[in-house]
Motif scaffolding. Structure first.
Motif, PDB file in Angstrom:
ATOM      1  N   ASP A 158       0.822  -1.209   0.000  1.00 15.16           N
ATOM      2  CA  ASP A 158       0.000   0.000   0.000  1.00 15.16           C
ATOM      3  C   ASP A 158       0.854   1.257   0.000  1.00 15.16           C
ATOM      4  N   THR A 159       2.010   1.206   0.630  1.00 20.03           N
ATOM      5  CA  THR A 159       2.872   2.390   0.663  1.00 20.03           C
ATOM      6  C   THR A 159       3.399   2.764  -0.717  1.00 20.03           C
ATOM      7  N   SER A 190       5.573   9.109   4.410  1.00 25.14           N
ATOM      8  CA  SER A 190       6.417   8.227   3.607  1.00 25.14           C
ATOM      9  C   SER A 190       5.746   7.540   2.422  1.00 25.14           C
ATOM     10  N   PRO A 191       4.408   7.298   2.383  1.00 20.35           N
ATOM     11  CA  PRO A 191       3.829   6.639   1.219  1.00 20.35           C
ATOM     12  C   PRO A 191       4.092   7.392  -0.082  1.00 20.35           C
ATOM     13  N   ARG A 192       4.220   6.625  -1.158  1.00 20.27           N
ATOM     14  CA  ARG A 192       4.530   7.222  -2.468  1.00 20.27           C
ATOM     15  C   ARG A 192       3.498   8.270  -2.859  1.00 20.27           C
ATOM     16  N   ASP A 216       2.723   9.699   8.939  1.00 20.82           N
ATOM     17  CA  ASP A 216       2.035   8.550   8.362  1.00 20.82           C
ATOM     18  C   ASP A 216       0.791   8.182   9.153  1.00 20.82           C
ATOM     19  N   GLN A 219       0.224   2.209  11.564  1.00 16.56           N
ATOM     20  CA  GLN A 219       0.519   0.904  10.989  1.00 16.56           C
ATOM     21  C   GLN A 219      -0.325  -0.156  11.704  1.00 16.56           C
ATOM     22  N   GLN A 250      -1.794  12.208   5.868  1.00 17.51           N
ATOM     23  CA  GLN A 250      -2.830  11.253   5.496  1.00 17.51           C
ATOM     24  C   GLN A 250      -4.122  11.479   6.286  1.00 17.51           C
TER      25      GLN A 250
END
Length: 292
Positions: A158-159, A190-192, A216, A219, A250
């Motif tokens: 998902d990241t 950090s996710p793309r 983020d 998790q 996010q």
């Protein structure tokens, strides 16, 4: 933002520090023989904040960084209802004012002097609202990542899920707003898809994108409140450094982080994908939130 019929315009209270406080900019229009705040009509499809910065630059030759939304003004003009949105703007540059047919003179005055000079009570009210603000020490353009398709249809981590065509269009539109803030730093979760959301702004500003895991979403197995606290703490730390910064985070942490920073749990801080906030900070913390 709800649709508004009639004439839409935007402008600003451009200000700069002086030895005895601040000076604000007012303009003289020969067509009307008045002293007023710099403002002008929105172009088709133009965001009001973009128009506000553009009009201050065009009328007063002042490059302003928007900080706090001021009271909007409604009145009738040319037989139509008119709505003017205002922002306080830190003047960071000017090119040397040249008189023209639209504006033939500008003055930088103490706020009380400007209030006495302007020709309209609504301008005086906007200046009074500006005068009541504490000093802004940092401005943060905070955005949620743009559209990246559906998680269920993405087969990789998902990241690594990237922006789709709609998301890239949103990121481009956000860049037009981010550059107005003139950030010295770009900081992303950090996710793309978060990093890519800042890519268009990074290209326009020629700035690197810093990655920060504190921004983020939680998790698996991590407490949601724990990550919300980390996001709020990181935003406050960035603001305490002063100046301007743009941040991409996010959706699961943004509302809680904004509630904690503002102390307003009753406000709706839900942020759509590709949406965001203009945050103004003082030395005491978060002063104002303005939905972009």
């Amino acid at each position: 933002m709800a649709a508004v019929t009639g004439i839409r315009a935007a402008g600003g209270v451009a200000w700069r520090p002086s030895d005895d406080g601040v000076r604000v900019c007012v303009v003289h229009r020969p067509r009307y023989g008045d002293w007023t705040l710099p403002k002008g009509k929105l172009e088709p499809g133009e965001h009001p904040m973009v128009a506000a910065v553009r009009e201050v630059a065009e009328e007063a030759d002042v490059r302003g960084v928007p900080q706090v939304r001021l009271p909007s003004v409604r009145y009738r003009s040319e037989g139509q209802a008119k709505l003017v949105d205002y922002w306080s703007m830190l003047a960071v540059a000017n090119g040397g004012f040249q008189p023209g047919t639209e504006v033939d003179d500008i003055r930088w005055l103490a706020v009380d002097e400007a209030i006495r000079l302007v020709s309209y009570p609504h301008d005086a009210e906007v200046l009074g609202a500006f005068a009541a603000l504490p000093q802004v020490t940092a401005t943060v353009a905070l955005v949620r990542h743009a559209h990246a398709g559906k998680r269920a249809t993405w087969t990789g981590p998902d990241t690594a899920r990237p922006l789709d065509a709609e998301g890239w269009a949103q990121a481009s539109a956000l860049a037009d707003l981010i550059v107005l803030v003139r950030p010295g730093r770009l900081v992303s979760a950090s996710p793309r898809r978060c990093v890519q959301t800042l890519d268009p702004a990074a290209s326009l500003l020629d700035l690197p994108i810093e990655i920060c895991g504190d921004l983020d979403e939680p998790q698996p197995g991590q407490q949601g409140d724990e990550q919300v606290l980390a996001t709020a703490a990181r935003l406050l730390e960035l603001a305490q450094a002063g100046g301007q910064v743009a941040v991409c985070s996010q959706g699961k942490v943004l509302p809680g982080a904004l509630e904690r920073l503002s102390g307003r749990a009753d406000e709706d801080f839900t942020t759509p994908k590709g949406g965001g906030w203009l945050l103004a900070f003082t030395t005491d913390g978060l002063l104002a939130t303005d939905r972009l």
